[in-house]
Design a protein around this motif. Sequence first.
Motif, PDB file in Angstrom:
ATOM      1  N   UNK A  31     -15.124   9.514   7.854  1.00  0.00           N
ATOM      2  CA  UNK A  31     -13.635   9.687   7.291  1.00  0.00           C
ATOM      3  C   UNK A  31     -13.648   8.610   5.964  1.00  0.00           C
ATOM      4  N   UNK A  32     -13.778   7.596   6.418  1.00  0.00           N
ATOM      5  CA  UNK A  32     -13.590   6.308   5.586  1.00  0.00           C
ATOM      6  C   UNK A  32     -14.509   6.490   4.220  1.00  0.00           C
ATOM      7  N   UNK A  33     -15.762   6.648   4.610  1.00  0.00           N
ATOM      8  CA  UNK A  33     -16.747   6.634   3.479  1.00  0.00           C
ATOM      9  C   UNK A  33     -16.386   7.660   2.663  1.00  0.00           C
ATOM     10  N   UNK A  34     -16.121   8.790   3.087  1.00  0.00           N
ATOM     11  CA  UNK A  34     -15.872  10.016   2.065  1.00  0.00           C
ATOM     12  C   UNK A  34     -14.497   9.571   1.286  1.00  0.00           C
ATOM     13  N   UNK A  35     -13.496   8.905   2.003  1.00  0.00           N
ATOM     14  CA  UNK A  35     -12.412   8.538   1.378  1.00  0.00           C
ATOM     15  C   UNK A  35     -12.466   7.729   0.123  1.00  0.00           C
ATOM     16  N   UNK A  36     -13.559   6.820   0.556  1.00  0.00           N
ATOM     17  CA  UNK A  36     -13.714   5.735  -0.660  1.00  0.00           C
ATOM     18  C   UNK A  36     -14.511   6.684  -1.748  1.00  0.00           C
ATOM     19  N   UNK A  37     -15.546   7.243  -1.489  1.00  0.00           N
ATOM     20  CA  UNK A  37     -16.521   8.026  -2.445  1.00  0.00           C
ATOM     21  C   UNK A  37     -15.414   8.988  -3.336  1.00  0.00           C
ATOM     22  N   UNK A  38     -14.377   9.524  -2.725  1.00  0.00           N
ATOM     23  CA  UNK A  38     -13.498  10.508  -3.440  1.00  0.00           C
ATOM     24  C   UNK A  38     -12.571   9.815  -4.344  1.00  0.00           C
ATOM     25  N   UNK A  39     -12.146   8.603  -3.877  1.00  0.00           N
ATOM     26  CA  UNK A  39     -11.169   7.797  -4.616  1.00  0.00           C
ATOM     27  C   UNK A  39     -12.074   7.382  -5.966  1.00  0.00           C
ATOM     28  N   UNK A  40     -13.220   6.941  -5.803  1.00  0.00           N
ATOM     29  CA  UNK A  40     -14.149   6.431  -7.017  1.00  0.00           C
ATOM     30  C   UNK A  40     -14.251   7.677  -7.825  1.00  0.00           C
ATOM     31  N   UNK A  41     -14.602   8.843  -7.238  1.00  0.00           N
ATOM     32  CA  UNK A  41     -15.026   9.957  -8.159  1.00  0.00           C
ATOM     33  C   UNK A  41     -13.602  10.375  -8.828  1.00  0.00           C
ATOM     34  N   UNK A  42     -12.488  10.301  -8.435  1.00  0.00           N
ATOM     35  CA  UNK A  42     -11.335  10.962  -8.942  1.00  0.00           C
ATOM     36  C   UNK A  42     -10.702   9.686  -9.937  1.00  0.00           C
ATOM     37  N   UNK A  43     -11.406   8.392  -9.922  1.00  0.00           N
ATOM     38  CA  UNK A  43     -10.824   7.603 -10.849  1.00  0.00           C
ATOM     39  C   UNK A  43     -11.820   7.401 -11.925  1.00  0.00           C
ATOM     40  N   UNK A  44     -12.648   8.143 -12.376  1.00  0.00           N
ATOM     41  CA  UNK A  44     -13.375   7.946 -13.717  1.00  0.00           C
ATOM     42  C   UNK A  44     -15.032   7.750 -13.476  1.00  0.00           C
TER      43      UNK A  44
END
Length: 354
Positions: free
Chosen positions: A333-346
């Motif tokens: 859960x935590x890793x996917x959230x980190x990656x998605x935040x990075x992906x959605x922020x440029x």
Amino acid sequence: MLKPNKDIHKVLISTSSLILGEYESEKTSIQLSFPTNNVNNLRLGENPYSRTYMVITFKNEPDDGAIFLRNLSIYGDYFCTFLSILYGKEFNNHGMLETHGIHRLPTIESNFNEKIQLPQYNFSPRADLNIPLNLEHFKLIEPLLIDDVVSDEFFRMIIAAGKFYNRALRIFPNEPELAYLDLITCGEIISNFNEEKYTGSQLYDEDLLNNFIKISEIDGGDRIVRDLKKRLYQVKRKFVFSLSELLNNNFFNLSEVKEGIAPQINKENINNLLKSAYDLRSQYVHAGAEFGVYITPFSDHNNEVLMATPRGFDEKVNKILSKSPTFCGLERIIRFCLLRLIHKNGVEIHDDLN
């Protein structure tokens, strides 16, 4: 001419997984470092002693005229953090090999890892996103380190959250409770980012919202409600809402649980799992409940949800444990959230994060 260049710095890092290839850009070089003695050669292959060592070379302006030279080993931590998030594996910073024109001696140490079969340590790519374990893919996440593609605030958040994520992976084999707490802390940091986006209905339950309405109707009630809201941090509700909001359909479709054998995370149980995970953290911090044996997944199942029935605690803790994710479940859960935040922020990582 053969002395170390003051602009060039080298750091030694390692991982229990098998990483191949190399990476080179204008700012960064990552090359494998191979053992030469027979003892280490015997440790090749997926086993509790296996390590892949890498030397990262990067440029940084010299500290000309400075009284104290900056300790650039923190850049090793940065690289370990981003590599860990990208590949979903633990990485360890052993220290500088060369910095400020001076040769340095790193600390080469590695612990026996009996959890080598788990997805966070083994030689296989993670199931979600399936990013190959090849250093050439570092290009996906390098912009966070060298380009101004994200705000300083976002960079600090990812560094802080990622540090706890990678540390959780490093210490889990020996300190499962503390590793679980590190993942919770990582989730809290994520949930506090852009916290102004939360609506009243997300932060407060129906009874509390009704009480706010009643209070606001009395003389000076609006001021009292504002004061109450400032004091009600609602950390748990932010934690549950922010993480569940970042999980898309691809997360639920790409589990590492062996199909048909063990329970896994799904859309129906995700909110209850996150609530219980946070409650479990509170029970450990405030009551000292040692739950490590229960949140440790079976290596032949990779179960994301508890399979065994909790024993030895009071009824409240047993109930919380029975509804909590395992370390593997919470980590994914935590890793996917980190990656998605990075992906959605440029910084585009993978189409499955859209």
